[in-house]
Design an enzyme around this catalytic site. Sequence first.
Site, short mmCIF file in Angstrom:
data_model
loop_
_atom_site.label_atom_id
_atom_site.label_comp_id
_atom_site.label_asym_id
_atom_site.label_seq_id
_atom_site.Cartn_x
_atom_site.Cartn_y
_atom_site.Cartn_z
N LYS A 58 0.81 -1.37 0.30
CA LYS A 58 0.05 -0.20 0.42
C LYS A 58 0.95 2.01 -0.56
CE LYS A 58 -3.20 3.27 0.57
NZ LYS A 58 -3.42 3.71 0.25
N CYS A 95 -3.14 11.22 1.79
CA CYS A 95 -2.97 9.50 1.49
C CYS A 95 -1.46 9.82 0.67
CB CYS A 95 -3.54 8.87 -0.09
SG CYS A 95 -5.05 8.87 1.10
N1 SAJ Z 1 -1.70 15.11 -9.18
C1 SAJ Z 1 -0.67 15.36 -9.97
N2 SAJ Z 1 -0.43 14.67 -11.20
C2 SAJ Z 1 -0.82 14.02 -11.78
C3 SAJ Z 1 -2.44 12.96 -10.86
C4 SAJ Z 1 -2.21 13.40 -9.56
O1 SAJ Z 1 -0.88 16.58 -9.29
O2 SAJ Z 1 -1.11 13.45 -13.02
C5 SAJ Z 1 -2.36 15.16 -7.78
C6 SAJ Z 1 -3.45 15.61 -7.59
O3 SAJ Z 1 -4.12 16.56 -7.68
C7 SAJ Z 1 -4.06 15.29 -6.04
C8 SAJ Z 1 -2.53 14.35 -5.95
O4 SAJ Z 1 -1.40 14.01 -7.04
O5 SAJ Z 1 -3.20 17.11 -5.16
C9 SAJ Z 1 -3.13 12.79 -5.20
O6 SAJ Z 1 -4.36 12.86 -5.66
P1 SAJ Z 1 -4.27 11.47 -6.87
O7 SAJ Z 1 -6.12 11.47 -6.96
O8 SAJ Z 1 -3.62 10.67 -7.55
O9 SAJ Z 1 -4.64 10.16 -5.24
P2 SAJ Z 1 -5.25 10.21 -4.25
O10 SAJ Z 1 -4.45 11.35 -3.15
O11 SAJ Z 1 -6.68 10.81 -3.92
O12 SAJ Z 1 -5.99 8.81 -3.55
C10 SAJ Z 1 -4.31 7.55 -4.09
C11 SAJ Z 1 -4.97 7.05 -4.11
N3 SAJ Z 1 -3.47 6.48 -5.28
C12 SAJ Z 1 -3.25 5.64 -6.36
O13 SAJ Z 1 -3.33 5.70 -7.38
C13 SAJ Z 1 -1.50 4.86 -6.20
C14 SAJ Z 1 -5.86 5.99 -4.28
O14 SAJ Z 1 -5.72 4.68 -4.84
C15 SAJ Z 1 -5.41 5.29 -2.62
O15 SAJ Z 1 -6.58 4.54 -2.10
C16 SAJ Z 1 -5.58 6.80 -2.33
O16 SAJ Z 1 -4.33 7.43 -2.12
C17 SAJ Z 1 -5.09 6.46 -0.23
O17 SAJ Z 1 -6.18 6.18 0.27
O18 SAJ Z 1 -4.17 5.79 -0.11
#
Ligand code: SAJ
Length: 414
Positions: free
Chosen positions: A212, A266
Amino acid sequence: MTFNSLSVVGLGYVGLPTAAIFAGRGLDVLGVDINAEIVELINQGKVHLVEPDLDKVVHDAVGAGKLRAATEPEPADAFILAVPTPFTDDRKPDLSHLQAAAESLKGVLKKGDLIVVESTVPVGATESLSARLSNLCPGLSFPHEAGAEADIMIAHSPERVLPGHVIRELTQNDRVIGGISPRCGERAAALYRLVVEGECLLTTAPTAELVKLSENAYRDVNIAFANELSVICDRLGIDVWEAVELANHHPRVDVLQPGPGVGGHCIAVDPWFIVDSAPDDTDLIRAARKVNDAKPHHLAGRIADAARGLKDPVIACLGLAYKADIDDLRESPAITVVRELAGAGVGEILAVEPHVDALPPALDGLDNVTKANLEEALERADVVVLLTDHRVFKDVPRKRLEGKRVFDARGVWR
Ligand code: SAJ
């Protein structure tokens, strides 16, 4: 043995939908939360979070008499712990909520019960929890000592759902399940198979814990690459969005999207749990955190420089949530950008966030920041900053931006 009843401790973004989905499959589910207002709301069939479709799933489950909420646990066949595991000021895992949740079960546990830790935890935490509970429940045996013979079974099955898509991902994602003993893992898999259409993948508890953390650290490192690229592009006068799009035409390249930084509870937090466990072996993970944490400062600096060239500028900052179409402001880089701009004292700031009613504490009381609606902000702004790619902002007609200085941190107005 089948499961008739389930208790989910922690009714947040993960616990509440999990409780409602199991209830939808016919289990008698009790959701437990220390917040009496949340409990009351759920018992009325309502929800306290913005998450697509969650309101209907909860409303139906409560209406069918399958989901109730309370502030104290009751006996059940299985318990899922889904409480926050944040980090402390010195970036060490804070397991106090999880320990309190586990300890709250001491009066209700009986032989044959299953406990699943869904909260994200550092490696070793699930076994430590077993040891803590064993000290509190002298009449019962626990798997860290008694293995397959234990009265109580304990496993770690990390939640992996993406906010904004929780209802779908809860059932469709594969599930990693790490039992303290193989029997614990099998028992937990039997529970999840009631709702999960993806695969249930069995392993040990420490491996599940690291898996995880690795998933989120992997994403953090990859976003850091995109963010570093965007800073390089700013320096070299190149459009990073075009560069990423073109690079991604290569069959083995998939650069993620740069943004204002990384937020949420996360990805901005979990990598530190790995660093804490192996401080001398985590240069890359640590560097990624540094790059992503620096991005809001870089952006705020560029906006402030532009605003300084204008007379009494009004700066509209669109979005405070950490990502699109949700109301979650935790660790949001957008808030850091607004705060830094306010600190730079370069103009009046209008913060627009349609998913929340009031400014968050980090911005409340700053005399040059007010909450505004989109219309007013676009009307008055000299500088427009897009921080969160909410649908409503994407749809802003480009004509409304004419004559204004625009900083599009999400690349959606290109
Ligand atoms: N982000 C970027 N560029 C990208 C993708 C995301 O800047 O290309 C930013 C987003 O804007 C945000 C942050 O990253 O600020 C995180 O967003 P996210 O959509 O990547 O993820 P979370 O934090 O909403 O959810 C993550 C997920 N983990 C992965 O994709 C590996 C989710 O599956 C987990 O369950 C969750 O963390 C968790 O609870 O751990």
